[in-house]
Design an enzyme around this catalytic site. Structure first.
Site, mmCIF file in Angstrom:
data_model
loop_
_atom_site.group_PDB
_atom_site.id
_atom_site.type_symbol
_atom_site.label_atom_id
_atom_site.label_comp_id
_atom_site.label_asym_id
_atom_site.label_seq_id
_atom_site.Cartn_x
_atom_site.Cartn_y
_atom_site.Cartn_z
ATOM 1 C CB CYS A 1 -0.750 8.867 -1.502
ATOM 2 S SG CYS A 1 0.178 10.390 -1.536
ATOM 3 N NE ARG B 1 -2.696 7.910 11.029
ATOM 4 C CZ ARG B 1 -3.001 7.951 9.755
ATOM 5 N NH1 ARG B 1 -4.184 7.574 9.338
ATOM 6 N NH2 ARG B 1 -2.116 8.362 8.868
ATOM 7 N NE ARG C 1 0.823 11.678 7.614
ATOM 8 C CZ ARG C 1 2.079 12.085 7.450
ATOM 9 N NH1 ARG C 1 2.330 13.237 6.905
ATOM 10 N NH2 ARG C 1 3.089 11.311 7.816
ATOM 11 C CE LYS D 1 -3.006 1.233 3.414
ATOM 12 N NZ LYS D 1 -4.109 0.974 4.364
ATOM 13 C CG ASP D 2 2.779 2.501 3.144
ATOM 14 O OD1 ASP D 2 1.706 3.105 2.996
ATOM 15 O OD2 ASP D 2 3.137 1.998 4.226
ATOM 16 N NE ARG E 1 -8.352 2.972 0.406
ATOM 17 C CZ ARG E 1 -8.826 2.400 1.510
ATOM 18 N NH1 ARG E 1 -9.991 1.799 1.488
ATOM 19 N NH2 ARG E 1 -8.150 2.430 2.643
ATOM 20 N NE ARG E 2 -8.605 3.658 5.627
ATOM 21 C CZ ARG E 2 -7.385 3.498 6.154
ATOM 22 N NH1 ARG E 2 -6.698 4.542 6.566
ATOM 23 N NH2 ARG E 2 -6.862 2.298 6.265
HETATM 24 N N1 LIG Z 1 -1.363 4.343 5.323
HETATM 25 C C1 LIG Z 1 -0.319 3.702 6.054
HETATM 26 C C2 LIG Z 1 -0.471 2.230 6.034
HETATM 27 N N2 LIG Z 1 0.149 1.468 5.110
HETATM 28 C C3 LIG Z 1 -0.235 0.162 5.301
HETATM 29 C C4 LIG Z 1 -1.103 0.137 6.395
HETATM 30 C C5 LIG Z 1 -1.796 -1.024 6.949
HETATM 31 C C6 LIG Z 1 -1.277 -2.372 6.617
HETATM 32 C C7 LIG Z 1 -1.509 -2.820 5.203
HETATM 33 O O1 LIG Z 1 -2.568 -2.564 4.593
HETATM 34 O O2 LIG Z 1 -0.592 -3.505 4.703
HETATM 35 C C8 LIG Z 1 -1.235 1.435 6.872
HETATM 36 C C9 LIG Z 1 -2.039 1.881 8.035
HETATM 37 C C10 LIG Z 1 -3.495 2.091 7.774
HETATM 38 O O3 LIG Z 1 -3.897 2.396 6.640
HETATM 39 O O4 LIG Z 1 -4.289 1.994 8.727
#
Ligand SMILES: NCc1[nH]cc(CCC(=O)O)c1CC(=O)O
Length: 339
Positions: free
Chosen positions: A271, A183, A177, A109-110, A159-160
């Site tokens: 992003c 958080r 953040r 995701k990152d 997205r959320r």
């Molecule tokens: N945005 C940061 C991030 N990157 C991956 C995850 C969660 C773990 C994953 O999906 O692999 C998160 C935290 C979140 O969105 O709560």
């Protein structure tokens, strides 16, 4: 860059290593694998998982974890100022390329989806996918549909935000953040947020799954591309590490990730793109890909669900369908602060 080292198996391997040194003189380096990671609690847990998996399958290799802070962790302002998601991977990429570490562990995701992996590196293996869902964390135990109108929900992900607006327009997304632990601390401080939206897998990795009050079904809140998936990155000429990484690869996750990331690449998503997508392997072995591109106010929703055998074909076809429905217009909207 801040370094710290977790010795891992070093201590109880020390005796073996000493005994082997006479016969394997000069080979001790090839038995050491250094994992680089950002130093947030979630990233450290992920690296430790990979260390344990490698140590289990390859008892002859000593695996160490080296953690470093990244600009994304240090900068708590708008990520656009740092040029997007690479903010969490840049320093680890550099350590990999200059040989300080051999293997990097990232959340898919990152990992930026709009450009290839940094030159000289390869995304070598994908671990079996964890829970892909987003969840609500509410101190009073409520589910998302039980929140009162006006409740402030901490999330910065477009997205959320867009899918909140789509299904629960009475809730108020409030930017937040920092890593997941910070958080949760902000939520508990009780001033700015009534609830949080976070990834289930992330909370599980940091041992905070008991904070989840409602794992949200994936049809309401389609996850991010690569949700719940860890990827192993190494230097492309380092065949020894590539082979070690490959031993941890999960073919099903690999195929699902290819479909999602092919779509993301064609859409040139970053992003700040309100893109959600989830590939799933059906019981008959075919791959399905469900994707949404949504306006931030939730009023325009492009929704595509297709099936195919080949992940690249599937990702391409879903991206093309979204573009035919007008995705470009939703994706090219100016975002605050970005170039
Ligand atoms: N945005 C940061 C991030 N990157 C991956 C995850 C969660 C773990 C994953 O999906 O692999 C998160 C935290 C979140 O969105 O709560």
């Amino acid at each position: 860059m801040v370094w710290s080292t977790t010795p891992g198996r070093l201590s109880h391997l020390a005796a073996d290593t000493r005994a082997q040194r006479s016969t394997l003189a000069g080979m001790s380096d090839s038995r050491l694998l250094r994992i680089g990671t950002r130093n947030s609690p979630m990233a450290l847990a992920q690296a430790e998982r990979v260390r344990a998996m490698l140590a289990d399958r390859h008892p002859d290799v000593t695996v160490e974890v080296r953690s470093m802070s990244t600009s994304g962790d240090r900068w708590l302002g708008d990520l656009a100022v740092l040029g997007g998601k690479g903010a969490f991977t840049k320093e680890v990429d550099a350590a990999l390329l200059n040989g300080d570490v051999d293997l990097a562990v990232h959340c898919v995701k990152d990992v930026p989806g709009d450009r290839p992996a940094p030159a000289g590196t390869v995304l070598a293996a994908y671990l079996a996918r964890d829970d892909v869902r987003d969840c609500l964390v509410h101190p009073g135990g409520l589910r998302i549909e039980q929140l009162p109108a006006g409740a402030r929900v901490g999330t910065s992900a477009v997205r959320r935000v867009a899918q909140l607006a789509l299904h629960w327009p009475d809730l108020v997304p409030v930017p937040i953040r920092g890593n997941a632990n910070s958080r949760l601390a902000k939520l508990d401080a009780g001033e700015a947020y009534d609830a949080l939206l976070l990834a289930v897998s992330g909370l599980q990795r940091i041992g905070q799954a008991d904070r989840i009050t409602h794992p949200i079904d994936v049809d309401s809140m389609i996850p991010a591309v690569g949700s719940g998936t860890l990827v192993l990155q190494c230097r492309d000429d380092d065949t020894r590490t590539r082979d070690l990484a490959a031993s941890l690869n999960d073919p099903r996750t690999w195929r699902e990730t290819m479909a999602e990331r092919t779509m993301l690449h064609i859409l040139q998503g970053n992003c700040h793109s309100p893109i959600a997508a989830l590939a799933r392997t059906e019981p008959d072995g075919r791959l399905g890909l469900r994707a949404r591109v949504i306006s931030l106010d939730g009023k325009t929703v492009l929704d595509v669900h297709e099936w195919a055998a080949d992940p690249i074909t599937l990702g391409t076809s879903v991206a093309a369908a979204l573009l035919r429905q007008g995705a470009r217009e939703l994706l090219d909207l100016p975002t605050h602060g970005s170039a």
